[in-house]
Design a protein around this motif. Structure first.
Motif, PDB file in Angstrom:
ATOM      1  N   LYS A  91      37.037  50.142  37.713  1.00 51.54           N
ATOM      2  CA  LYS A  91      36.646  48.758  37.417  1.00 51.54           C
ATOM      3  C   LYS A  91      37.855  47.832  37.426  1.00 51.54           C
ATOM      4  O   LYS A  91      38.850  48.073  36.739  1.00 51.54           O
ATOM      5  N   SER A  92      37.752  46.762  38.188  1.00 48.87           N
ATOM      6  CA  SER A  92      38.868  45.827  38.304  1.00 48.87           C
ATOM      7  C   SER A  92      38.661  44.596  37.438  1.00 48.87           C
ATOM      8  O   SER A  92      37.563  44.303  36.973  1.00 48.87           O
ATOM      9  N   SER A  93      39.746  43.892  37.244  1.00 54.33           N
ATOM     10  CA  SER A  93      39.748  42.707  36.393  1.00 54.33           C
ATOM     11  C   SER A  93      39.422  41.459  37.210  1.00 54.33           C
ATOM     12  O   SER A  93      39.885  41.297  38.334  1.00 54.33           O
ATOM     13  N   TRP A  94      38.641  40.597  36.588  1.00 49.90           N
ATOM     14  CA  TRP A  94      38.331  39.282  37.167  1.00 49.90           C
ATOM     15  C   TRP A  94      38.903  38.182  36.267  1.00 49.90           C
ATOM     16  O   TRP A  94      38.480  37.033  36.357  1.00 49.90           O
ATOM     17  N   SER A  95      39.857  38.521  35.408  1.00 50.07           N
ATOM     18  CA  SER A  95      40.354  37.566  34.414  1.00 50.07           C
ATOM     19  C   SER A  95      41.168  36.426  35.024  1.00 50.07           C
ATOM     20  O   SER A  95      41.260  35.358  34.429  1.00 50.07           O
ATOM     21  N   ARG A 140      43.867  42.121  42.847  1.00 50.56           N
ATOM     22  CA  ARG A 140      43.268  42.318  41.522  1.00 50.56           C
ATOM     23  C   ARG A 140      43.597  43.701  40.955  1.00 50.56           C
ATOM     24  O   ARG A 140      43.380  44.707  41.614  1.00 50.56           O
ATOM     25  N   ASN A 153      40.963  46.669  35.017  1.00 48.40           N
ATOM     26  CA  ASN A 153      40.857  46.196  33.643  1.00 48.40           C
ATOM     27  C   ASN A 153      40.990  47.398  32.707  1.00 48.40           C
ATOM     28  O   ASN A 153      41.201  48.530  33.166  1.00 48.40           O
ATOM     29  N   LYS A 154      40.877  47.167  31.412  1.00 51.43           N
ATOM     30  CA  LYS A 154      41.070  48.241  30.428  1.00 51.43           C
ATOM     31  C   LYS A 154      40.086  49.390  30.667  1.00 51.43           C
ATOM     32  O   LYS A 154      40.463  50.555  30.656  1.00 51.43           O
ATOM     33  N   ARG A 164      43.930  47.496  43.102  1.00 51.91           N
ATOM     34  CA  ARG A 164      43.016  48.274  42.261  1.00 51.91           C
ATOM     35  C   ARG A 164      42.850  49.709  42.754  1.00 51.91           C
ATOM     36  O   ARG A 164      42.655  50.609  41.944  1.00 51.91           O
TER      37      ARG A 164
END
Length: 167
Positions: free
Chosen positions: A12-16, A25, A28-29, A59
């Motif tokens: 799962k990647s971050s979209w922040s 990208r 994420n945690k 990622r």
């Protein structure tokens, strides 16, 4: 002879950061925890690749690094720009160049899901197999002497896991 493919979709990647280019990208945690869990699972199953073909996106690179950290001796990945958002034909072409018995591909969807479905003669019964969520990993075996002999519909899924079953 049996050839083994470990096919993993990136975690799962971050979209922040909305301004960040898609290629850049990071995970994420949850994605980092998932990649570590997949690495532990592969290590305990004795499924350590000889060759790793990995998209060059951040990622996928991070997914591989966290998986590789769980192996006593992990191979260096080949980071291939062609695997970034690749379709199954491009992924199969990359696989056909491999020279070792156990190959891992770390890539993206929808290519990973389409490739998994097309490679096997019979789909795995797992309810998430067709969707191939983030960090989903299939172990697919082929009765072939070399990767160039592998084609659609010739593999069999010997294992399939998603991180939620491990965390």
């Amino acid at each position: 002879m049996t050839l083994t493919l470990i096919l993993t979709r990136h975690a799962k990647s971050s979209w922040s950061d909305a301004d960040l280019d898609d290629h850049a990208r990071p995970l994420n945690k949850r994605g980092r925890a998932s990649a570590k869990a997949i690495g532990r699972w592969l290590a305990t199953q004795g499924r350590v690749p000889d060759t790793v073909l990995c998209s060059d996106a951040e990622r996928t690179r991070e997914t591989w690094a966290l998986i590789a950290d769980k192996f006593i001796k992990a191979p260096k990945a080949q980071y291939l720009p062609a695997l970034y958002l690749a379709n199954p034909e491009v992924m199969l072409a990359a696989l056909k160049t491999a020279q070792t018995d156990t190959v891992m591909i770390v890539a993206h969807n929808p290519g990973s899901a389409f490739m998994a479905r097309r490679l096997v003669a019979k789909p795995h019964p797992h309810p998430k197999f067709n969707h191939y969520p983030t960090a989903a990993t299939a172990v697919i075996e082929f009765d072939a002497d070399k990767w160039s002999d592998v084609d659609w519909g010739t593999g069999r899924v010997v294992d399939f896991i998603v991180p939620r079953e491990l965390i």
